[in-house]
Scaffold this motif. Structure first.
Motif, PDB file in Angstrom:
ATOM      1  N   SER A   1       0.842  -1.191   0.000  1.00 14.89           N
ATOM      2  CA  SER A   1       0.000   0.000   0.000  1.00 14.89           C
ATOM      3  C   SER A   1       0.879   1.243   0.000  1.00 14.89           C
ATOM      4  N   GLY A   2       0.277   2.367  -0.337  1.00 19.16           N
ATOM      5  CA  GLY A   2       1.005   3.629  -0.398  1.00 19.16           C
ATOM      6  C   GLY A   2       1.447   3.921  -1.813  1.00 19.16           C
ATOM      7  N   LEU A   3       2.737   4.073  -2.019  1.00 21.70           N
ATOM      8  CA  LEU A   3       3.267   4.300  -3.365  1.00 21.70           C
ATOM      9  C   LEU A   3       3.098   3.045  -4.221  1.00 21.70           C
ATOM     10  N   PRO A   4       3.053   3.194  -5.553  1.00 21.04           N
ATOM     11  CA  PRO A   4       3.024   2.016  -6.418  1.00 21.04           C
ATOM     12  C   PRO A   4       4.215   1.095  -6.141  1.00 21.04           C
ATOM     13  N   GLY A   5       4.032  -0.186  -6.387  1.00 21.55           N
ATOM     14  CA  GLY A   5       5.058  -1.157  -6.058  1.00 21.55           C
ATOM     15  C   GLY A   5       6.381  -0.942  -6.751  1.00 21.55           C
ATOM     16  N   ASP A   6       6.366  -0.320  -7.933  1.00 20.05           N
ATOM     17  CA  ASP A   6       7.616  -0.121  -8.679  1.00 20.05           C
ATOM     18  C   ASP A   6       8.205   1.273  -8.488  1.00 20.05           C
ATOM     19  N   HIS A   7       7.652   2.053  -7.551  1.00 16.89           N
ATOM     20  CA  HIS A   7       8.092   3.432  -7.349  1.00 16.89           C
ATOM     21  C   HIS A   7       9.310   3.458  -6.434  1.00 16.89           C
ATOM     22  N   ALA A   8      10.422   4.013  -6.911  1.00 15.55           N
ATOM     23  CA  ALA A   8      11.598   4.164  -6.053  1.00 15.55           C
ATOM     24  C   ALA A   8      11.265   5.069  -4.869  1.00 15.55           C
ATOM     25  N   THR A   9      11.991   4.886  -3.792  1.00 18.30           N
ATOM     26  CA  THR A   9      11.720   5.682  -2.584  1.00 18.30           C
ATOM     27  C   THR A   9      12.913   6.568  -2.241  1.00 18.30           C
ATOM     28  N   ASP A  10      13.556   7.117  -3.275  1.00 19.45           N
ATOM     29  CA  ASP A  10      14.710   7.988  -3.085  1.00 19.45           C
ATOM     30  C   ASP A  10      14.338   9.247  -2.310  1.00 19.45           C
ATOM     31  N   VAL A  11      15.330   9.770  -1.595  1.00 21.64           N
ATOM     32  CA  VAL A  11      15.224  11.081  -0.956  1.00 21.64           C
ATOM     33  C   VAL A  11      16.088  12.037  -1.770  1.00 21.64           C
ATOM     34  N   VAL A  12      15.474  13.079  -2.330  1.00 25.02           N
ATOM     35  CA  VAL A  12      16.122  13.995  -3.264  1.00 25.02           C
ATOM     36  C   VAL A  12      16.283  15.367  -2.606  1.00 25.02           C
ATOM     37  N   TYR A  13      17.449  15.981  -2.790  1.00 26.00           N
ATOM     38  CA  TYR A  13      17.713  17.339  -2.307  1.00 26.00           C
ATOM     39  C   TYR A  13      17.854  18.236  -3.529  1.00 26.00           C
ATOM     40  N   CYS A  14      17.170  19.374  -3.525  1.00 29.06           N
ATOM     41  CA  CYS A  14      17.076  20.181  -4.728  1.00 29.06           C
ATOM     42  C   CYS A  14      16.793  21.636  -4.379  1.00 29.06           C
TER      43      CYS A  14
ATOM     44  N   THR B   1      11.390  21.076  -9.492  1.00 29.69           N
ATOM     45  CA  THR B   1      11.694  21.100 -10.924  1.00 29.69           C
ATOM     46  C   THR B   1      12.984  21.865 -11.210  1.00 29.69           C
ATOM     47  N   GLY B   2      13.753  22.143 -10.154  1.00 27.41           N
ATOM     48  CA  GLY B   2      14.989  22.906 -10.313  1.00 27.41           C
ATOM     49  C   GLY B   2      16.218  22.019 -10.309  1.00 27.41           C
ATOM     50  N   HIS B   3      17.305  22.506  -9.719  1.00 24.47           N
ATOM     51  CA  HIS B   3      18.584  21.789  -9.712  1.00 24.47           C
ATOM     52  C   HIS B   3      18.580  20.706  -8.632  1.00 24.47           C
ATOM     53  N   GLU B   4      18.995  19.505  -9.010  1.00 23.11           N
ATOM     54  CA  GLU B   4      19.171  18.443  -8.018  1.00 23.11           C
ATOM     55  C   GLU B   4      20.554  18.567  -7.401  1.00 23.11           C
ATOM     56  N   LEU B   5      20.606  18.514  -6.076  1.00 25.38           N
ATOM     57  CA  LEU B   5      21.868  18.634  -5.353  1.00 25.38           C
ATOM     58  C   LEU B   5      22.479  17.263  -5.066  1.00 25.38           C
ATOM     59  N   THR B   6      21.659  16.338  -4.630  1.00 26.72           N
ATOM     60  CA  THR B   6      22.094  14.962  -4.381  1.00 26.72           C
ATOM     61  C   THR B   6      20.861  14.146  -4.061  1.00 26.72           C
ATOM     62  N   ARG B   7      21.058  12.849  -3.925  1.00 25.89           N
ATOM     63  CA  ARG B   7      19.945  12.003  -3.503  1.00 25.89           C
ATOM     64  C   ARG B   7      20.476  10.761  -2.803  1.00 25.89           C
ATOM     65  N   PHE B   8      19.662  10.237  -1.880  1.00 21.21           N
ATOM     66  CA  PHE B   8      19.900   8.930  -1.276  1.00 21.21           C
ATOM     67  C   PHE B   8      18.963   7.950  -1.967  1.00 21.21           C
ATOM     68  N   ARG B   9      19.524   6.885  -2.511  1.00 19.09           N
ATOM     69  CA  ARG B   9      18.741   5.945  -3.309  1.00 19.09           C
ATOM     70  C   ARG B   9      18.207   4.800  -2.455  1.00 19.09           C
ATOM     71  N   PHE B  10      16.914   4.528  -2.609  1.00 19.88           N
ATOM     72  CA  PHE B  10      16.269   3.431  -1.885  1.00 19.88           C
ATOM     73  C   PHE B  10      15.380   2.642  -2.846  1.00 19.88           C
ATOM     74  N   SER B  11      15.158   1.412  -2.497  1.00 15.27           N
ATOM     75  CA  SER B  11      14.464   0.483  -3.385  1.00 15.27           C
ATOM     76  C   SER B  11      12.953   0.676  -3.356  1.00 15.27           C
ATOM     77  N   SER B  12      12.299   0.037  -4.316  1.00 13.30           N
ATOM     78  CA  SER B  12      10.841   0.031  -4.370  1.00 13.30           C
ATOM     79  C   SER B  12      10.300  -1.094  -3.499  1.00 13.30           C
ATOM     80  N   SER B  13       9.006  -1.051  -3.241  1.00 21.77           N
ATOM     81  CA  SER B  13       8.356  -2.122  -2.478  1.00 21.77           C
ATOM     82  C   SER B  13       8.459  -3.454  -3.191  1.00 21.77           C
ATOM     83  N   ASN B  14       8.316  -3.440  -4.511  1.00 26.63           N
ATOM     84  CA  ASN B  14       8.413  -4.692  -5.261  1.00 26.63           C
ATOM     85  C   ASN B  14       9.771  -5.348  -5.076  1.00 26.63           C
ATOM     86  N   GLU B  15      10.832  -4.540  -5.064  1.00 21.44           N
ATOM     87  CA  GLU B  15      12.176  -5.087  -4.891  1.00 21.44           C
ATOM     88  C   GLU B  15      12.354  -5.675  -3.491  1.00 21.44           C
ATOM     89  N   ILE B  16      11.763  -5.032  -2.510  1.00 17.41           N
ATOM     90  CA  ILE B  16      11.853  -5.563  -1.152  1.00 17.41           C
ATOM     91  C   ILE B  16      11.030  -6.842  -1.028  1.00 17.41           C
TER      92      ILE B  16
END
Length: 574
Positions: A79-92, A96-111
């Motif tokens: 439940s929540g986000l779609p199963g294939d949706h990444a759960t990254d944390v993005v700093y910007c 819609t502007g400049h991305e500074l960095t991100r922490f990458r996390f998996s989708s529910s389907n991958e887990i």
């Protein structure tokens, strides 16, 4: 103030072993675990529905471990986000502007498929899950509705709680009719949030920082057009740095629902904040938005001075309030619930004494204090990041600045997203509900570090997870109540403890681990007594000299008469 009109009772006073006040995630989790253990429980909540306010948006790994135990982890993860949706944390600079960095996390389907990288990074069978409370609560609500021993009454507001030596009395007003009635209980658990009626009823006071950080301006809105602009790998959470405001923006359903938080600069009046300006700075462009609600709130760090008075106890936001960073708020309450449920069940079942409720209050208050300070530390550590106005400029110098800020974020804010020290490393220190020995190293803090976790079977620690040969987690092999883990070739070393538990009518399962265990984790301890909340109550390399005394100490029970103890001691002195 609510007007109360008393009417003659239409039925005789009801009595329940436990009444839970508040049907949020904490109250419903408490009710579910009590019901699973066979304890009748009534849950009362003034709201007619589950929440429409998307407050907490992370169910952390520790909570997911408990939901696994309740049989709900897969349903929650789907439940929540779609199963294939990444759960990254993005700093910007903006969404819609400049991305500074991100922490990458998996989708529910991958887990769910077991392929997520989190399984190598996190010592758990249930990595954290990104789900808004608006989607979590209906799952818990449905589970409570189908639980044999639980009853949930929505639209029933608790207006007072009193108690005597042998009972608690809950005064309830049915919201739709104004009818007032009373319910008796052996115990009452206040899970009724920051404005808790139950907390006020026992005179508990919130202590700490009434304003721990900038005030917040939160906007819950829908914008399918924004969702379509977020690229091939959209994030789950965006931390944005605007010209006047800075904050975070979360995707709630993967399509058009968003929640945007903005910090109100010191010296500004929160009532003067224009939501249109906030959204323009956060989103970086004009989008069609449908605003559902705007909430202005104050970031606090508060913990109740007591979690218990007699038959009345506190859990969740009724007991502690702090910054919603790291997902520590609701999730700390979930641990409260699971720490309280087994004790209430044990008391009602006659195999624990009243002192275990004092243990609950002391243990959870100590961890609540430490967790609140961890949340505040995250906020303070990030307070100076992204302040340079040139961050939003164009050109090579601005590019270099953004790269440097991104590196700084990776160093400083990793603790928020890799908070294993809070989720798994919290320790109970000095509680009568655990038994230490000379092998146990001294610890000065309930939480040593936010992002550092050292697995241990020391008393007071969460028993560490490991994968067993059949692919299951150690947690799947633990009993509902006490479990004695016996490591090594000789299962008979646990016989004395098992015999003492049987004589004392304490439910205990013995788990013999024949597979190798990590020697750094077990440190030569071949016996590990795990409490029902998955906390190590005692561990040792040899059986205890007096197992009866051990159990009575952990459960606050008086020792049996000397002539009844001969059989217990005989098991360990042959």
């Amino acid at each position: 103030m609510t007007s109360i009109t008393r009417e003659p009772a239409a039925r005789s006073t009801e009595r329940y072993p436990v009444v839970v006040v508040g049907a949020g995630p904490v109250g419903m989790t408490l009710a579910l675990d009590l019901a699973r253990r066979g304890t009748r429980v009534l849950v009362l909540d003034s709201s007619e529905t589950t929440t429409v306010n998307p407050r907490c948006n992370t169910t952390n790994a520790r909570s997911m471990e408990y939901f696994r135990r309740l049989g709900l982890s897969d349903a929650i993860r789907r439940s929540g986000l779609p199963g294939d949706h990444a759960t990254d944390v993005v700093y910007c600079t903006s969404l819609t502007g400049h991305e500074l960095t991100r922490f990458r996390f998996s989708s529910s389907n991958e887990i769910l498929a077991g392929t997520a990288h989190e399984f190598s990074d996190w010592p758990t069978p249930e990595p954290q899950h990104r789900i808004s409370q608006i989607f979590l609560e209906p799952i818990l609500d449905g589970a409570v509705a189908s639980a044999e021993h639980a009853e949930l009454r929505r639209g029933h507001e608790v207006v007072a709680v009193t108690q005597t030596e042998d009972r608690a009395m809950v005064t309830v007003r049915e919201v739709a009719t104004g009818h007032v009635y009373e319910v008796e209980a052996d115990y009452v658990a206040g899970c009724d949030g920051g404005t808790s009626v139950v907390r006020r009823s026992i005179g508990a006071q919130l202590q700490g920082d009434g304003e721990a950080s900038e005030r917040r301006h939160s906007i819950y809105f829908r914008s399918p057009a924004l969702a379509a602009r977020l690229g091939e790998r959209p994030g789950w959470m965006y931390w944005w740095y605007g010209q006047t405001y800075r904050g975070s923006c979360l995707r709630l359903d993967g399509s058009g629902l968003f929640l945007c938080h903005a910090k109100v600069p010191h010296g500004s009046d929160p009532d003067d904040v224009d939501s249109t300006v906030v959204l323009h700075e956060a989103l970086g462009a004009e989008f069609d938005v449908e605003v559902f609600s705007v909430v202005r709130w104050t970031a606090r760090r508060l913990v109740a001075d007591t979690f218990r008075s007699g038959r009345v106890l506190l859990a969740g936001d009724a007991a502690h309030l702090w910054l919603p960073l790291g997902g520590f708020g609701m999730n700390t309450g979930i641990v409260d619930a699971m720490s309280l449920s087994w004790r209430l069940n044990a008391l009602l079942g006659g195999w624990a004494d009243d002192r275990v409720l004092d243990d609950y209050a002391a243990e959870r208050r100590s961890v609540g204090e430490a967790t609140s300070r961890a949340a505040l530390k995250i906020d303070v550590d990030m307070s100076s990041v992204g302040r340079d106005p040139a961050l939003r400029d164009t050109g090579s110098e601005a590019d270099g600045l953004r790269a440097e800020v991104g590196r700084r974020i990776q160093q400083v804010d990793r603790q928020q997203w890799f908070s294993q020290g809070v989720q798994f490393g919290a320790r109970y220190i000095g509680s009568p509900g655990i038994v230490m020995d000379e092998q146990t190293p001294e610890s000065v803090s309930a939480i040593t570090a936010i992002d550092e976790y050292v697995p241990s079977v020391d008393p007071g620690a969460r028993v560490p997870h490991h994968w067993r040969a059949d692919g299951s987690s150690l947690f799947d092999s633990l009993g509902d109540d006490f479990t004695l883990i016996v490591v090594g070739d000789d299962p008979s070393v646990g016989e004395g403890l098992a015999a003492a538990a049987g004589q004392l009518d304490i439910p205990l399962e013995v788990l013999h681990l024949e597979e190798p265990v990590d020697p750094r984790v077990y440190s030569g301890r071949s016996l590990v007594l795990v409490r029902p909340d998955h906390v190590v109550g005692w561990s040792g390399s040899e059986p205890p000299t007096d197992p009866t005394h051990l159990f009575c100490t952990i459960l606050g029970r008086p020792l049996p008469e000397p002539d009844r103890r001969t059989a217990y001691l005989g098991e360990t002195t042959k």
